[in-house]
Design a protein around this motif. Structure first.
Motif, PDB file in Angstrom:
ATOM      1  N   ALA A  95     -10.534  -4.092  53.896  1.00  0.00           N
ATOM      2  CA  ALA A  95      -9.600  -2.976  54.031  1.00  0.00           C
ATOM      3  C   ALA A  95     -10.100  -1.714  53.346  1.00  0.00           C
ATOM      4  O   ALA A  95     -10.692  -1.764  52.267  1.00  0.00           O
ATOM      5  N   ASP A  96      -9.836  -0.562  53.968  1.00  0.00           N
ATOM      6  CA  ASP A  96     -10.187   0.728  53.383  1.00  0.00           C
ATOM      7  C   ASP A  96      -9.272   1.085  52.223  1.00  0.00           C
ATOM      8  O   ASP A  96      -9.673   1.818  51.312  1.00  0.00           O
ATOM      9  N   ASN A  97      -8.047   0.608  52.274  1.00  0.00           N
ATOM     10  CA  ASN A  97      -7.065   0.926  51.232  1.00  0.00           C
ATOM     11  C   ASN A  97      -6.543  -0.341  50.584  1.00  0.00           C
ATOM     12  O   ASN A  97      -6.387  -1.379  51.241  1.00  0.00           O
ATOM     13  N   LEU A  98      -6.248  -0.244  49.309  1.00  0.00           N
ATOM     14  CA  LEU A  98      -5.604  -1.326  48.587  1.00  0.00           C
ATOM     15  C   LEU A  98      -4.156  -1.453  49.045  1.00  0.00           C
ATOM     16  O   LEU A  98      -3.483  -0.452  49.295  1.00  0.00           O
ATOM     17  N   GLY A  99      -3.677  -2.674  49.149  1.00  0.00           N
ATOM     18  CA  GLY A  99      -2.283  -2.906  49.518  1.00  0.00           C
ATOM     19  C   GLY A  99      -1.393  -2.817  48.295  1.00  0.00           C
ATOM     20  O   GLY A  99      -1.066  -3.831  47.673  1.00  0.00           O
ATOM     21  N   VAL A 100      -0.997  -1.594  47.948  1.00  0.00           N
ATOM     22  CA  VAL A 100      -0.145  -1.366  46.776  1.00  0.00           C
ATOM     23  C   VAL A 100       1.308  -1.588  47.180  1.00  0.00           C
ATOM     24  O   VAL A 100       1.822  -0.910  48.069  1.00  0.00           O
ATOM     25  N   ARG A 101       1.984  -2.515  46.521  1.00  0.00           N
ATOM     26  CA  ARG A 101       3.402  -2.780  46.837  1.00  0.00           C
ATOM     27  C   ARG A 101       4.310  -1.706  46.269  1.00  0.00           C
ATOM     28  O   ARG A 101       5.250  -1.270  46.915  1.00  0.00           O
ATOM     29  N   VAL A 102       4.049  -1.304  45.027  1.00  0.00           N
ATOM     30  CA  VAL A 102       4.902  -0.307  44.384  1.00  0.00           C
ATOM     31  C   VAL A 102       4.127   0.350  43.257  1.00  0.00           C
ATOM     32  O   VAL A 102       3.296  -0.285  42.596  1.00  0.00           O
ATOM     33  N   SER A 103       4.378   1.637  43.051  1.00  0.00           N
ATOM     34  CA  SER A 103       3.733   2.364  41.950  1.00  0.00           C
ATOM     35  C   SER A 103       4.736   3.334  41.337  1.00  0.00           C
ATOM     36  O   SER A 103       5.456   2.967  40.433  1.00  0.00           O
ATOM     37  N   ARG A 104       4.802   4.572  41.881  1.00  0.00           N
ATOM     38  CA  ARG A 104       5.803   5.532  41.416  1.00  0.00           C
ATOM     39  C   ARG A 104       7.000   5.541  42.360  1.00  0.00           C
ATOM     40  O   ARG A 104       6.853   5.389  43.570  1.00  0.00           O
ATOM     41  N   SER A 105       8.179   5.782  41.790  1.00  0.00           N
ATOM     42  CA  SER A 105       9.389   5.889  42.606  1.00  0.00           C
ATOM     43  C   SER A 105      10.379   6.818  41.908  1.00  0.00           C
ATOM     44  O   SER A 105      10.247   7.095  40.709  1.00  0.00           O
ATOM     45  N   LEU A 106      11.349   7.295  42.662  1.00  0.00           N
ATOM     46  CA  LEU A 106      12.337   8.208  42.099  1.00  0.00           C
ATOM     47  C   LEU A 106      13.144   7.556  40.985  1.00  0.00           C
ATOM     48  O   LEU A 106      13.500   6.377  41.066  1.00  0.00           O
ATOM     49  N   ASP A 107      13.431   8.332  39.975  1.00  0.00           N
ATOM     50  CA  ASP A 107      14.387   7.949  38.942  1.00  0.00           C
ATOM     51  C   ASP A 107      15.511   8.970  39.039  1.00  0.00           C
ATOM     52  O   ASP A 107      15.520   9.989  38.352  1.00  0.00           O
ATOM     53  N   SER A 108      16.448   8.714  39.940  1.00  0.00           N
ATOM     54  CA  SER A 108      17.413   9.726  40.326  1.00  0.00           C
ATOM     55  C   SER A 108      18.796   9.446  39.767  1.00  0.00           C
ATOM     56  O   SER A 108      19.011   8.477  39.035  1.00  0.00           O
ATOM     57  N   ASP A 109      19.757  10.308  40.138  1.00  0.00           N
ATOM     58  CA  ASP A 109      21.121  10.134  39.658  1.00  0.00           C
ATOM     59  C   ASP A 109      21.891   9.109  40.484  1.00  0.00           C
ATOM     60  O   ASP A 109      23.046   8.827  40.217  1.00  0.00           O
ATOM     61  N   PHE A 110      21.250   8.567  41.513  1.00  0.00           N
ATOM     62  CA  PHE A 110      21.808   7.441  42.266  1.00  0.00           C
ATOM     63  C   PHE A 110      20.737   6.369  42.359  1.00  0.00           C
ATOM     64  O   PHE A 110      19.577   6.670  42.631  1.00  0.00           O
ATOM     65  N   THR A 111      21.110   5.121  42.156  1.00  0.00           N
ATOM     66  CA  THR A 111      20.150   4.018  42.189  1.00  0.00           C
ATOM     67  C   THR A 111      20.556   3.005  43.252  1.00  0.00           C
ATOM     68  O   THR A 111      21.666   2.459  43.211  1.00  0.00           O
ATOM     69  N   PHE A 112      19.658   2.768  44.183  1.00  0.00           N
ATOM     70  CA  PHE A 112      19.867   1.738  45.195  1.00  0.00           C
ATOM     71  C   PHE A 112      19.589   0.375  44.542  1.00  0.00           C
ATOM     72  O   PHE A 112      18.559   0.191  43.904  1.00  0.00           O
ATOM     73  N   THR A 113      20.504  -0.549  44.702  1.00  0.00           N
ATOM     74  CA  THR A 113      20.368  -1.851  44.047  1.00  0.00           C
ATOM     75  C   THR A 113      20.201  -2.958  45.068  1.00  0.00           C
ATOM     76  O   THR A 113      20.535  -2.798  46.250  1.00  0.00           O
ATOM     77  N   GLY A 114      19.703  -4.101  44.605  1.00  0.00           N
ATOM     78  CA  GLY A 114      19.413  -5.218  45.491  1.00  0.00           C
ATOM     79  C   GLY A 114      20.623  -5.718  46.255  1.00  0.00           C
ATOM     80  O   GLY A 114      20.495  -6.148  47.419  1.00  0.00           O
ATOM     81  N   ASP A 115      21.804  -5.658  45.657  1.00  0.00           N
ATOM     82  CA  ASP A 115      22.974  -6.173  46.360  1.00  0.00           C
ATOM     83  C   ASP A 115      23.427  -5.245  47.487  1.00  0.00           C
ATOM     84  O   ASP A 115      24.271  -5.624  48.308  1.00  0.00           O
ATOM     85  N   MET A 116      22.846  -4.054  47.572  1.00  0.00           N
ATOM     86  CA  MET A 116      23.195  -3.138  48.653  1.00  0.00           C
ATOM     87  C   MET A 116      22.559  -3.515  49.987  1.00  0.00           C
ATOM     88  O   MET A 116      22.892  -2.929  51.016  1.00  0.00           O
ATOM     89  N   VAL A 117      21.643  -4.492  49.973  1.00  0.00           N
ATOM     90  CA  VAL A 117      21.082  -4.975  51.240  1.00  0.00           C
ATOM     91  C   VAL A 117      21.931  -6.108  51.817  1.00  0.00           C
ATOM     92  O   VAL A 117      21.625  -6.623  52.891  1.00  0.00           O
ATOM     93  N   ASN A 118      22.975  -6.483  51.120  1.00  0.00           N
ATOM     94  CA  ASN A 118      23.834  -7.553  51.619  1.00  0.00           C
ATOM     95  C   ASN A 118      24.510  -7.155  52.916  1.00  0.00           C
ATOM     96  O   ASN A 118      24.788  -5.972  53.166  1.00  0.00           O
ATOM     97  N   ALA A 119      24.818  -8.156  53.729  1.00  0.00           N
ATOM     98  CA  ALA A 119      25.429  -7.933  55.032  1.00  0.00           C
ATOM     99  C   ALA A 119      26.688  -7.092  54.912  1.00  0.00           C
ATOM    100  O   ALA A 119      27.559  -7.363  54.080  1.00  0.00           O
ATOM    101  N   GLY A 120      26.764  -6.047  55.734  1.00  0.00           N
ATOM    102  CA  GLY A 120      27.978  -5.258  55.827  1.00  0.00           C
ATOM    103  C   GLY A 120      28.168  -4.206  54.761  1.00  0.00           C
ATOM    104  O   GLY A 120      29.222  -3.558  54.730  1.00  0.00           O
ATOM    105  N   THR A 121      27.179  -3.967  53.886  1.00  0.00           N
ATOM    106  CA  THR A 121      27.326  -2.951  52.840  1.00  0.00           C
ATOM    107  C   THR A 121      27.285  -1.561  53.470  1.00  0.00           C
ATOM    108  O   THR A 121      26.354  -1.232  54.204  1.00  0.00           O
ATOM    109  N   ARG A 122      28.293  -0.747  53.189  1.00  0.00           N
ATOM    110  CA  ARG A 122      28.417   0.573  53.807  1.00  0.00           C
ATOM    111  C   ARG A 122      28.484   1.668  52.749  1.00  0.00           C
ATOM    112  O   ARG A 122      28.908   1.440  51.611  1.00  0.00           O
ATOM    113  N   HIS A 123      28.051   2.886  53.126  1.00  0.00           N
ATOM    114  CA  HIS A 123      28.082   4.047  52.247  1.00  0.00           C
ATOM    115  C   HIS A 123      28.603   5.253  53.023  1.00  0.00           C
ATOM    116  O   HIS A 123      28.281   5.417  54.215  1.00  0.00           O
TER     117      HIS A 123
END
Length: 468
Positions: free
Chosen positions: A330-358
């Motif tokens: 591969a030409d590029n490394l498969g990086v899963r995660v490095s930098r990400s937003l540290d914002s005033d709203f945080t998406f959490t793992g339980d928000m992927v649950n079925a039927g979660t709405r915003h």
């Protein structure tokens, strides 16, 4: 020691409505969506082709996240279109939809397909361009600085979508970010001259050797049906710890536990394509800060050694691989995660649950849970899809202290665990939503932070990117 560079004047190369920084699958989806929404758009990519991890990283397999556990399509628009176009190029067309939404594709065809889709949408492309800075007006991003063979130039824009994956634009804009100090990364490689039929026939004769219910939630019969229909075959992550041939190689001392910093040669996931006798291999994980240049370099060096070490094992122990060879790393490394937003709203793992709405939803997609079903020792889990979709909230794409910028890659949004939306389909959904949001912002003359999510949803519905 610090060197102070002299002030300089930078030529403005061009001006656009929307810049998409990064041409991975998220960036491609963003650029297509933005252009189709009427914005003059350019996608800027460091490689000489599009696709990111899906091409440059040689990870040529898209796991579901299209269909719910009830078999209902829950992801819409460009992500489905891209998968359909990949499948059409491979010759098996819509058949992949019958096999739990799983598709394996040829990366060279994918490069051409993605480029054609972006250009047909009306977006421009700039290759071999590195994001070297941002153009700022107060706390608002109004363009980027790029380094190319033409030199250092500025490109202006009304809105910038950061689809770099590593939050490069957000970093240069001094957005509030967090860094994952020990991310998971890999360096994939490709083997040519593989007798794929012989490899698959081995499992027909020895079904107990196939690791069922790992990666894709299917059994041996379903995996074979996928192969017979589409000519592609998945050997799942963690399979190297379940197949006797790998155990023999370890007992003989031919398969080491580590090769340099590559620490999981047991993974041995493979994506095989009968049409061209190719096997793409994902193994040899590393754990480090994904923006550490020294460790990235070492991972490439050790990763190439690992590829040839594992290839020797395949030739000696695995049916169908006796005359195979390294056809590419591969030409590029498969990086899963490095930098990400540290914002005033945080998406959490339980928000992927079925039927979660915003209330500020700008997309829907299908989530999954990683569940251990295989009974083997140290068996890896399987992605079990949820029974219903969940919403992507617009707030998760917006930096806390910077405007004019929208995140367009799943792994760099504001999330408690940035891995939660880093897979290919979620990142395409994020990119598509970001591209639409950027175009709507431009059309309405509003900043991204003040753009109404309802208007973004309406445009998504018009484009078929959001359910009616």
């Amino acid at each position: 020691m610090i060197i102070h560079e002299p002030a300089r004047e930078t030529n403005v190369r061009d001006s656009y409505d929307v810049i998409v920084a990064g041409g991975g699958l998220g960036g491609v989806a963003a650029a297509i969506a933005s252009a189709r929404s009427g914005a003059r758009t350019i996608v800027i990519e460091r490689n000489s082709y599009l696709g990111g991890v899906a091409t440059a990283g040689m990870c040529c397999s898209i796991f579901n996240c299209f269909y719910t556990s009830e078999g209902k399509l829950g992801t819409f628009g460009i992500p489905v279109e891209i998968a359909d176009r990949f499948a059409a190029a491979e010759g098996f067309g819509a058949k992949w939809h019958k096999h739990k939404g799983h598709i394996i594709y040829d990366i060279e065809q994918a490069k051409l397909t993605l480029e054609t889709m972006v250009r047909d949408a009306g977006a421009d492309i700039l290759y071999d361009a590195v994001i070297a800075g941002t153009v700022m007006e107060g706390n608002t991003v109004s363009g980027v600085i790029v380094e190319t063979k033409s030199g250092r130039e500025a490109i202006r824009a009304k809105v910038v979508v950061d689809a770099s994956g590593d939050a490069d634009v957000a970093h240069h804009a001094n957005a509030k970010l967090k860094v994952t100090e020990k991310g998971i990364h890999s360096l994939c490689f490709r083997l040519g001259n593989v007798d794929v039929d012989q490899f698959v026939d081995f499992f027909r004769k020895h079904p107990d050797q196939y690791p069922e219910r790992m990666d894709v939630d299917w059994n041996m019969a379903e995996a074979l049906a996928h192969y017979d229909d589409c000519g592609t075959f998945l050997f799942p992550h963690g399979g190297g710890m379940q197949m006797e041939a790998f155990a023999q190689a370890k007992r003989a001392g031919d398969l080491p536990a580590t090769v340099g910093i590559q620490d999981t040669t047991d993974a041995c996931q493979m994506h095989l394509i009968r049409r061209n006798n190719i096997a793409h291999v994902v193994t040899g994980f590393t754990h480090f800060n994904g923006i550490d240049a020294d460790m990235i370099t070492k991972s490439y060096i050790d990763g190439r050694k690992m590829a040839f070490t594992v290839a020797d094992v395949y030739r000696k122990y695995i049916p169908g691989f006796d005359t195979s060879f390294i056809a590419g790393v591969a030409d590029n490394l498969g990086v899963r995660v490095s930098r990400s937003l540290d914002s005033d709203f945080t998406f959490t793992g339980d928000m992927v649950n079925a039927g979660t709405r915003h209330a500020d939803a700008v997309a829907v997609m299908v989530g999954y849970k990683d569940i251990k079903k295989h009974t083997g020792k140290n068996a890896w889990g399987v992605q079990v899809m949820e029974r219903d979709t969940f919403d992507l909230p617009y707030r998760a794409l917006l930096p806390q202290n910077v405007d004019g910028l929208i995140m367009g890659a799943g792994r760099s949004i504001s999330a408690r665990n940035p891995m939660v939306l880093r897979a290919m389909v979620p990142t395409m959904v994020v990119g598509q939503a970001a591209g639409i949001a950027a175009a709507v912002s431009v059309k309405n003359g509003t900043s991204p932070r003040s753009t109404d999510a309802a208007k973004i949803r309406a445009e998504g519905m018009r484009l078929g990117a959001y359910p009616q």
